[in-house]
Design a protein around this motif. Structure first.
Motif, PDB file in Angstrom:
ATOM      1  N   GLN A 144      -6.411 -10.439  -9.348  1.00 51.39           N
ATOM      2  CA  GLN A 144      -5.266 -10.873 -10.157  1.00 51.39           C
ATOM      3  C   GLN A 144      -4.033 -10.001  -9.948  1.00 51.39           C
ATOM      4  OE1 GLN A 144      -6.182 -13.660 -11.651  1.00 51.39           O
ATOM      5  NE2 GLN A 144      -8.306 -13.202 -11.079  1.00 51.39           N
ATOM      6  N   VAL A 145      -4.172  -8.906  -9.202  1.00 52.70           N
ATOM      7  CA  VAL A 145      -3.089  -7.926  -9.080  1.00 52.70           C
ATOM      8  C   VAL A 145      -2.709  -7.719  -7.618  1.00 52.70           C
ATOM      9  CG1 VAL A 145      -2.330  -5.581  -9.636  1.00 52.70           C
ATOM     10  CG2 VAL A 145      -3.978  -6.748 -11.142  1.00 52.70           C
ATOM     11  N   ALA A 146      -1.437  -7.822  -7.324  1.00 58.19           N
ATOM     12  CA  ALA A 146      -0.904  -7.463  -6.004  1.00 58.19           C
ATOM     13  C   ALA A 146      -0.024  -6.230  -6.179  1.00 58.19           C
ATOM     14  CB  ALA A 146      -0.097  -8.606  -5.420  1.00 58.19           C
ATOM     15  N   ASN A 147      -0.124  -5.320  -5.229  1.00 64.04           N
ATOM     16  CA  ASN A 147       0.553  -4.034  -5.376  1.00 64.04           C
ATOM     17  C   ASN A 147       1.368  -3.720  -4.127  1.00 64.04           C
ATOM     18  OD1 ASN A 147       1.060  -1.151  -5.401  1.00 64.04           O
ATOM     19  ND2 ASN A 147      -0.388  -1.028  -7.087  1.00 64.04           N
ATOM     20  N   VAL A 148       2.603  -3.341  -4.311  1.00 57.02           N
ATOM     21  CA  VAL A 148       3.439  -2.836  -3.216  1.00 57.02           C
ATOM     22  C   VAL A 148       3.978  -1.492  -3.659  1.00 57.02           C
ATOM     23  CG1 VAL A 148       5.421  -3.224  -1.718  1.00 57.02           C
ATOM     24  CG2 VAL A 148       4.118  -5.177  -2.584  1.00 57.02           C
ATOM     25  N   SER A 149       3.575  -0.440  -2.954  1.00 57.65           N
ATOM     26  CA  SER A 149       3.975   0.903  -3.382  1.00 57.65           C
ATOM     27  C   SER A 149       4.904   1.543  -2.361  1.00 57.65           C
ATOM     28  CB  SER A 149       2.740   1.790  -3.568  1.00 57.65           C
ATOM     29  OG  SER A 149       2.123   2.023  -2.322  1.00 57.65           O
ATOM     30  N   GLN A 150       5.408   2.694  -2.741  1.00 58.77           N
ATOM     31  CA  GLN A 150       6.314   3.438  -1.860  1.00 58.77           C
ATOM     32  C   GLN A 150       5.582   3.892  -0.602  1.00 58.77           C
ATOM     33  OE1 GLN A 150       7.938   6.877  -3.753  1.00 58.77           O
ATOM     34  NE2 GLN A 150       9.426   7.281  -2.150  1.00 58.77           N
ATOM     35  N   LYS A 151       4.300   4.298  -0.764  1.00 58.59           N
ATOM     36  CA  LYS A 151       3.496   4.724   0.378  1.00 58.59           C
ATOM     37  C   LYS A 151       2.774   3.511   0.940  1.00 58.59           C
ATOM     38  CE  LYS A 151      -0.216   7.878   1.749  1.00 58.59           C
ATOM     39  NZ  LYS A 151       0.421   8.190   3.022  1.00 58.59           N
ATOM     40  N   VAL A 152       3.254   3.026   2.059  1.00 61.61           N
ATOM     41  CA  VAL A 152       2.671   1.832   2.671  1.00 61.61           C
ATOM     42  C   VAL A 152       1.479   2.236   3.542  1.00 61.61           C
ATOM     43  CG1 VAL A 152       3.092  -0.095   4.244  1.00 61.61           C
ATOM     44  CG2 VAL A 152       4.884   0.664   2.674  1.00 61.61           C
ATOM     45  N   VAL A 153       0.362   1.545   3.357  1.00 54.19           N
ATOM     46  CA  VAL A 153      -0.833   1.796   4.171  1.00 54.19           C
ATOM     47  C   VAL A 153      -1.007   0.637   5.139  1.00 54.19           C
ATOM     48  CG1 VAL A 153      -3.335   2.084   4.170  1.00 54.19           C
ATOM     49  CG2 VAL A 153      -1.957   3.146   2.372  1.00 54.19           C
ATOM     50  N   LEU A 154      -0.958   0.947   6.429  1.00 54.63           N
ATOM     51  CA  LEU A 154      -1.225  -0.042   7.468  1.00 54.63           C
ATOM     52  C   LEU A 154      -2.364   0.469   8.341  1.00 54.63           C
ATOM     53  CD1 LEU A 154       2.399  -1.039   8.581  1.00 54.63           C
ATOM     54  CD2 LEU A 154       0.900  -2.264   7.015  1.00 54.63           C
ATOM     55  N   PHE A 155      -3.112  -0.457   8.926  1.00 50.81           N
ATOM     56  CA  PHE A 155      -4.260  -0.099   9.736  1.00 50.81           C
ATOM     57  C   PHE A 155      -3.942  -0.298  11.211  1.00 50.81           C
ATOM     58  CE2 PHE A 155      -5.645  -1.442   5.563  1.00 50.81           C
ATOM     59  CZ  PHE A 155      -6.491  -0.400   5.197  1.00 50.81           C
ATOM     60  N   ASP A 156      -4.619   0.445  12.057  1.00 49.25           N
ATOM     61  CA  ASP A 156      -4.369   0.381  13.498  1.00 49.25           C
ATOM     62  C   ASP A 156      -4.938  -0.931  14.042  1.00 49.25           C
ATOM     63  OD1 ASP A 156      -3.758   0.851  16.085  1.00 49.25           O
ATOM     64  OD2 ASP A 156      -5.217   2.455  16.408  1.00 49.25           O
ATOM     65  N   ASN A 157      -4.210  -2.001  13.753  1.00 48.22           N
ATOM     66  CA  ASN A 157      -4.639  -3.338  14.154  1.00 48.22           C
ATOM     67  C   ASN A 157      -3.382  -4.178  14.341  1.00 48.22           C
ATOM     68  OD1 ASN A 157      -6.233  -5.799  14.431  1.00 48.22           O
ATOM     69  ND2 ASN A 157      -7.854  -4.695  13.362  1.00 48.22           N
ATOM     70  N   THR A 158      -3.547  -5.483  14.456  1.00 46.74           N
ATOM     71  CA  THR A 158      -2.389  -6.348  14.675  1.00 46.74           C
ATOM     72  C   THR A 158      -1.601  -6.553  13.377  1.00 46.74           C
ATOM     73  OG1 THR A 158      -3.633  -8.361  14.190  1.00 46.74           O
ATOM     74  CG2 THR A 158      -3.647  -7.575  16.474  1.00 46.74           C
ATOM     75  N   ILE A 159      -0.379  -7.012  13.532  1.00 43.27           N
ATOM     76  CA  ILE A 159       0.456  -7.338  12.370  1.00 43.27           C
ATOM     77  C   ILE A 159      -0.209  -8.451  11.561  1.00 43.27           C
ATOM     78  CG2 ILE A 159       2.619  -8.509  11.738  1.00 43.27           C
ATOM     79  CD1 ILE A 159       4.037  -6.734  13.747  1.00 43.27           C
ATOM     80  N   LEU A 160      -0.769  -9.427  12.258  1.00 42.45           N
ATOM     81  CA  LEU A 160      -1.455 -10.529  11.576  1.00 42.45           C
ATOM     82  C   LEU A 160      -2.588 -10.003  10.702  1.00 42.45           C
ATOM     83  CD1 LEU A 160      -1.844 -13.624  11.229  1.00 42.45           C
ATOM     84  CD2 LEU A 160      -3.399 -13.533  13.200  1.00 42.45           C
ATOM     85  N   HIS A 161      -3.390  -9.080  11.257  1.00 41.50           N
ATOM     86  CA  HIS A 161      -4.515  -8.507  10.505  1.00 41.50           C
ATOM     87  C   HIS A 161      -4.008  -7.709   9.301  1.00 41.50           C
ATOM     88  CE1 HIS A 161      -8.331  -6.355   9.803  1.00 41.50           C
ATOM     89  NE2 HIS A 161      -7.566  -5.293   9.610  1.00 41.50           N
ATOM     90  N   ASN A 162      -2.891  -7.013   9.457  1.00 43.55           N
ATOM     91  CA  ASN A 162      -2.380  -6.182   8.367  1.00 43.55           C
ATOM     92  C   ASN A 162      -1.798  -7.005   7.227  1.00 43.55           C
ATOM     93  OD1 ASN A 162      -2.370  -3.071   8.638  1.00 43.55           O
ATOM     94  ND2 ASN A 162      -2.046  -3.788  10.736  1.00 43.55           N
ATOM     95  N   ILE A 163      -1.246  -8.172   7.530  1.00 43.78           N
ATOM     96  CA  ILE A 163      -0.742  -9.042   6.459  1.00 43.78           C
ATOM     97  C   ILE A 163      -1.910  -9.782   5.807  1.00 43.78           C
ATOM     98  CG2 ILE A 163       0.723 -11.015   5.901  1.00 43.78           C
ATOM     99  CD1 ILE A 163       2.598 -10.166   8.162  1.00 43.78           C
ATOM    100  N   ALA A 164      -2.737 -10.411   6.653  1.00 43.55           N
ATOM    101  CA  ALA A 164      -3.901 -11.163   6.140  1.00 43.55           C
ATOM    102  C   ALA A 164      -5.108 -10.234   6.130  1.00 43.55           C
ATOM    103  CB  ALA A 164      -4.156 -12.382   7.006  1.00 43.55           C
ATOM    104  N   TYR A 165      -5.028  -9.180   5.299  1.00 47.48           N
ATOM    105  CA  TYR A 165      -6.065  -8.141   5.290  1.00 47.48           C
ATOM    106  C   TYR A 165      -7.148  -8.455   4.254  1.00 47.48           C
ATOM    107  CZ  TYR A 165      -8.377  -3.673   4.636  1.00 47.48           C
ATOM    108  OH  TYR A 165      -9.332  -2.697   4.523  1.00 47.48           O
ATOM    109  N   GLY A 166      -8.388  -8.066   4.584  1.00 47.84           N
ATOM    110  CA  GLY A 166      -9.488  -8.164   3.627  1.00 47.84           C
ATOM    111  C   GLY A 166      -9.786  -9.589   3.213  1.00 47.84           C
ATOM    112  N   SER A 167      -9.732  -9.851   1.919  1.00 38.14           N
ATOM    113  CA  SER A 167     -10.056 -11.181   1.384  1.00 38.14           C
ATOM    114  C   SER A 167      -9.012 -12.223   1.773  1.00 38.14           C
ATOM    115  CB  SER A 167     -10.183 -11.123  -0.143  1.00 38.14           C
ATOM    116  OG  SER A 167      -8.972 -10.698  -0.729  1.00 38.14           O
ATOM    117  N   LEU A 168      -7.881 -11.774   2.353  1.00 44.17           N
ATOM    118  CA  LEU A 168      -6.832 -12.716   2.771  1.00 44.17           C
ATOM    119  C   LEU A 168      -7.046 -13.211   4.199  1.00 44.17           C
ATOM    120  CD1 LEU A 168      -3.726 -10.723   1.439  1.00 44.17           C
ATOM    121  CD2 LEU A 168      -5.019 -12.503   0.251  1.00 44.17           C
ATOM    122  N   ALA A 169      -8.114 -12.764   4.839  1.00 43.24           N
ATOM    123  CA  ALA A 169      -8.341 -13.088   6.255  1.00 43.24           C
ATOM    124  C   ALA A 169      -8.544 -14.581   6.492  1.00 43.24           C
ATOM    125  CB  ALA A 169      -9.552 -12.303   6.783  1.00 43.24           C
TER     126      ALA A 169
END
Length: 583
Positions: free
Chosen positions: A413-438
């Protein structure tokens, strides 16, 4: 007590092999077969000497066949033992590593605050490798050489039990030495693990903060820190080497003394009696063969103790309490009504950061949290997805306590955008559609990127949405990373949105467009905004001013300015700073 806990840790480690008992049994059977060839070799020497003395050509002709047979059985036994016990050990370590990583994913936030990433990764990499030694090579040596010793002692006692008793004189002395060495091995292993954690921690910090290290000339300091930690690791490792190097020759010397005594006794006329030359040589050979497996068993003690110390460290992590998740309620999508009732919170250190927070946020409204650094704004919003558990009070979501929801359901139920952005060493597509958003379609990902004003720069990249961003997004600018994080939150489409300095890394032009996008997505969502730039939150339905963990003011922008309180001071001060900025 240490021996007891050490044994319990090793017993628990071996308990992982129960699932592979068939392979374990075949491995043990192989080493039992291998062990029989040791005393059989001594018996073969007796057979040959007696054949020579008796001038039996038929027995002499059988000798080559016996040699071939013994080495064939030894080869079969060694292969079975090594292969099947290695199969068990590697599967145990694989299972252990999986459990350890899975545990890291469900530990509460405060665990990560109390333990550095370097020390945690050392457990997963270095400590598990030490467990591998204890569960594979050490276990193989223990079983193989153990059965060899049992087989040889059985043969010696069968041949001449009176003479063999003298060999056992060194038993209590050797056991005492091994016991003392074991305690020291384990103590040193714990120290080595800690120093490895320190080394790993310094490396991680230096790599992650390389820009600061270079900018402020910290190379010499970091080099000194690394050398100091590495020197301490070397010091403890050499202590381990000294202990192991002394332990083995002392045990061997005791064996030599016992062997010398046995040979002296055996050469006494009243002891030998009518024993044949073949029997005498076979007995001495078998007694001499004891030296190698006993030495191996002594050497393996250090590996076992390292493994036990590593297992204790690993099991300590595995036994750590996970995030409490006792809720039963699973909501598909909440409305977003929030109510804070007398909420107070303290960190594990005992520092209280929130005091008696009472706040009501109707669904779909935007609430801005304002205050000086350290006033408790970020802590307050982190309580919503239950990254921390409340000390006092209650938070209600749609009239139901947060603790009633399952963690997975609540965090959906919660989406979070913080000052410290965490991105993973993967594609942009994977980083946007991450985890349950895949499971989201590419069209949905693209729409989220467009809404976050990220699509344009993504299209200009060499491989578009398939471009890898590097570790922590190092291939992108700060503003680009922030827009990807916003696109991820947009794609999640959660009814509650937390924006913690979400536009801090954007330039003025990007911020203008992002602010427009955020105003669009904040509609019909309950939104909590933290921003130091007060101009970005003037349109909020409610502004809550925090000071030292307490709510000191709340109202609209106009109402708070009219009060001429803390918000008005912060606003006027920031307005003056903005006026001073060069145009």
């Amino acid at each position: 007590m240490a021996d007891k806990t050490g044994w319990l840790a090793y017993k628990r480690l071996l308990g992982y092999s129960k699932a592979y008992w068939g392979a374990f049994a075949l491995g043990v059977l192989g080493f039992i077969l291998n062990a029989q060839t040791e005393w059989a070799g001594a018996q073969l020497i007796k057979f040959v000497i007696d054949a020579i003395q008796n001038k039996s050509q038929a027995d002499k002709n059988l000798f080559p066949l016996f040699v071939i047979g013994i080495f064939f059985l030894r080869g079969v036994g060694t292969f079975m033992g090594s292969y099947y016990l290695s199969l068990v050990a590697r599967n145990v370590v694989y299972q252990l590593r999986k459990e350890l990583f899975a545990k890291l994913l469900v530990l509460p936030n405060q665990y990560y605050h109390l333990h550095s990433a370097g020390h945690l990764s050392a457990k997963l990499i270095y400590d598990v490798e030490q467990v591998t030694e204890a569960a594979s090579e050490a276990l193989k040596t223990l079983v193989r050489e153990g059965f060899v010793v049992i087989g040889l002692l059985g043969y010696l006692f069968y041949t001449n039990w009176r003479l063999s008793i003298s060999l056992l004189i060194i038993g209590p002395i050797a056991a005492g030495l091994v016991r003392k060495a074991s305690k020291r091995f384990r103590m040193l292993s714990h120290k080595i693990q800690h120093t490895m954690g320190d080394v790993n921690h310094i490396v991680n910090e230096t790599i992650n903060g390389f820009a600061v290290v270079k900018s402020y000339g910290g190379q010499a300091f970091e080099q000194q820190r690394f050398e100091q930690a590495s020197r301490e690791n070397l010091k403890q490792s050499m202590k381990m080497v000294v202990t192991a190097s002394l332990n083995t020759p002392i045990i061997q010397f005791l064996m030599a003394v016992a062997m010398g005594f046995v040979i002296w006794l055996a050469l006494q006329p009243h002891i030998l009696g009518d024993v044949s030359a073949g029997e005498f040589v076979a007995y001495i050979t078998a007694a001499g063969l004891l030296s190698k497996p006993v030495r191996s068993l002594t050497d393996v003690n250090s590996k076992i103790q390292k493994g036990i110390a590593a297992a204790q460290s690993v099991f300590e992590l595995l036994d750590s309490p996970v995030e409490p998740d006792h809720g039963q309620y699973q909501a598909s999508r909440v409305r977003g009504d929030l109510e804070f009732k007398q909420v107070s919170f303290s960190y594990p250190t005992g520092e209280r950061v929130l005091h008696d927070i009472n706040l009501t946020i109707p669904a779909g409204k935007t609430v801005a949290l304002v205050g000086r650094s350290g006033s408790g704004k970020s802590t307050l919003v982190s309580l919503l997805p239950r990254f921390y558990e409340l000390n006092e009070g209650q938070i209600l979501l749609d009239g139901q306590p947060l603790s009633d929801y399952t963690l997975a359901s609540l965090r959906e139920q919660v989406a979070n955008v913080s000052q410290k952005v965490v991105l993973f060493d993967n594609t942009i597509l994977h980083n946007i559609a991450y985890g349950s958003l895949a499971n989201k379609s590419f069209a949905e990902v693209e729409a989220a990127a467009k809404a976050a004003y990220a699509h344009e720069f993504i299209e200009k990249l060499p491989e578009g949405y398939q471009t890898r961003v590097g570790q922590d997004g190092t291939q992108l600018s700060g503003g680009q990373r922030q827009r990807l994080a916003i696109a991820r939150a947009l794609l999640k489409d959660a009814p509650i949105l937390i924006l913690d300095e979400a536009t801090s890394a954007l330039d003025n032009e990007s911020e203008f467009y992002i602010q427009a996008a955020l105003e669009t997505i904040m509609q019909h969502r309950t939104t909590l905004v933290i921003a130091h730039r007060l101009s970005t939150i003037e349109k909020a339905d409610l502004i809550v001013v925090l000071e030292a963990g307490r709510i000191v003011e709340q109202g609209t922008h106009a109402e708070l300015l009219a009060k001429a309180g803390l918000y008005a001071q912060l606003h006027s001060r920031q307005f003056a700073e903005d006026e001073d900025l060069p145009s």
